[in-house]
Scaffold this motif. Sequence first.
Motif, PDB file in Angstrom:
ATOM      1  N   SER A 298       8.565   1.759 -83.124  1.00 16.72           N
ATOM      2  CA  SER A 298       8.914   0.436 -83.663  1.00 16.72           C
ATOM      3  C   SER A 298       8.375  -0.681 -82.782  1.00 16.72           C
ATOM      4  N   ALA A 299       8.411  -0.471 -81.468  1.00 16.18           N
ATOM      5  CA  ALA A 299       7.992  -1.504 -80.517  1.00 16.18           C
ATOM      6  C   ALA A 299       6.497  -1.469 -80.241  1.00 16.18           C
ATOM      7  N   SER A 300       5.819  -0.461 -80.765  1.00 13.49           N
ATOM      8  CA  SER A 300       4.390  -0.324 -80.502  1.00 13.49           C
ATOM      9  C   SER A 300       3.566  -1.143 -81.488  1.00 13.49           C
ATOM     10  N   VAL A 301       2.287  -1.179 -81.213  1.00 12.61           N
ATOM     11  CA  VAL A 301       1.351  -1.881 -82.086  1.00 12.61           C
ATOM     12  C   VAL A 301       0.242  -0.888 -82.425  1.00 12.61           C
ATOM     13  N   ILE A 302      -0.199  -0.927 -83.661  1.00 15.16           N
ATOM     14  CA  ILE A 302      -1.322  -0.080 -84.068  1.00 15.16           C
ATOM     15  C   ILE A 302      -2.441  -1.006 -84.524  1.00 15.16           C
ATOM     16  N   ALA A 303      -3.648  -0.754 -84.055  1.00 16.76           N
ATOM     17  CA  ALA A 303      -4.783  -1.574 -84.487  1.00 16.76           C
ATOM     18  C   ALA A 303      -5.705  -0.721 -85.349  1.00 16.76           C
TER      19      ALA A 303
ATOM     20  N   LEU B 214      -2.432  -4.321 -86.656  1.00 16.10           N
ATOM     21  CA  LEU B 214      -3.472  -5.349 -86.558  1.00 16.10           C
ATOM     22  C   LEU B 214      -4.757  -4.857 -87.212  1.00 16.10           C
ATOM     23  N   TYR B 215      -5.638  -5.798 -87.503  1.00 21.97           N
ATOM     24  CA  TYR B 215      -7.000  -5.415 -87.875  1.00 21.97           C
ATOM     25  C   TYR B 215      -7.940  -5.855 -86.757  1.00 21.97           C
ATOM     26  N   GLY B 216      -8.936  -5.030 -86.451  1.00 16.70           N
ATOM     27  CA  GLY B 216      -9.972  -5.411 -85.504  1.00 16.70           C
ATOM     28  C   GLY B 216     -11.326  -4.931 -85.966  1.00 16.70           C
TER      29      GLY B 216
END
Length: 263
Positions: free
Chosen positions: A162-167, A211-213
């Motif tokens: 939950s606290a992580s970020v996925i790009a 996110l998008y990168g």
Amino acid sequence: MRNNRKIMIAGNWKEHFTVAQASIYLHRLEEAVQNRQSIEVVLLPNVLTLQPLSVQLDRRKFRLGAQDGYFEDAGAYTGEVSMAMLRDLVHYVLVGHSERRHVFNENDDVAAKKMQAAVRNGIMPILCVGETLQERLAGETNQILHNQLSAGLMNLTAREVSASVIAYEPVWAIGTGEFAKPDQVARATDFIRKQVEHLFGARAATHVRILYGGSVDDHNAGSFLSLDGCDGALVGGASLNYHKFAGIVETAYRVHQERITRR
Ligand code: PGA
């Protein structure tokens, strides 16, 4: 369902800027970027510059992240810097960036260990996933995303996810100027969120930021940031230009304001 996920704009400076150059650049960036509390702006400079920038940085505007970190906390690992050494300096760390995977041959196993080392040390990981052009053309995009996600998130708890970020970073869009189309990004981010839901439940899926990168700049950022399932951007090349990066932050702020008025 509308979400409360804070939009993140992260600038990956990669192997650019000496300590002196980074300091001058940060000075310019701080003048150019407005103080927008509703947007989380993260800078990912090279490891040598983290310490001096952490002193110089305006903490109301920016947070720091590392581009990489080793999974063993200490030991005979010549050349490596551990997550344990980074923990007091950074909020975030990139894990499994495509350049780590493809230039330095890091596999999903390494990414999984780095994810665990990051959360163990209280650093929020940004797990990068994405397909190559060959894989996309072969119709394997979802399979690749599934593999990278299930390996990378393995052994994390739902709370940690939950606290992580996925790009989502399609390899063919990184540094090429050939950015993904918004509907491709929407499909991929939806798929990633569904995978997270499947593996970790609805709560983790609602909270995790995706996110998008890939060739994001001040002109195209709005088309990604306005997608419901896209919670920010991981910016490479354009983060080295303070006008462009400030423009992306302003775009994020505008999107955020529009979301609030639609609520
Ligand atoms: P790019 O890089 O914006 O230059 O395509 C993105 C990244 O590598 O994170």
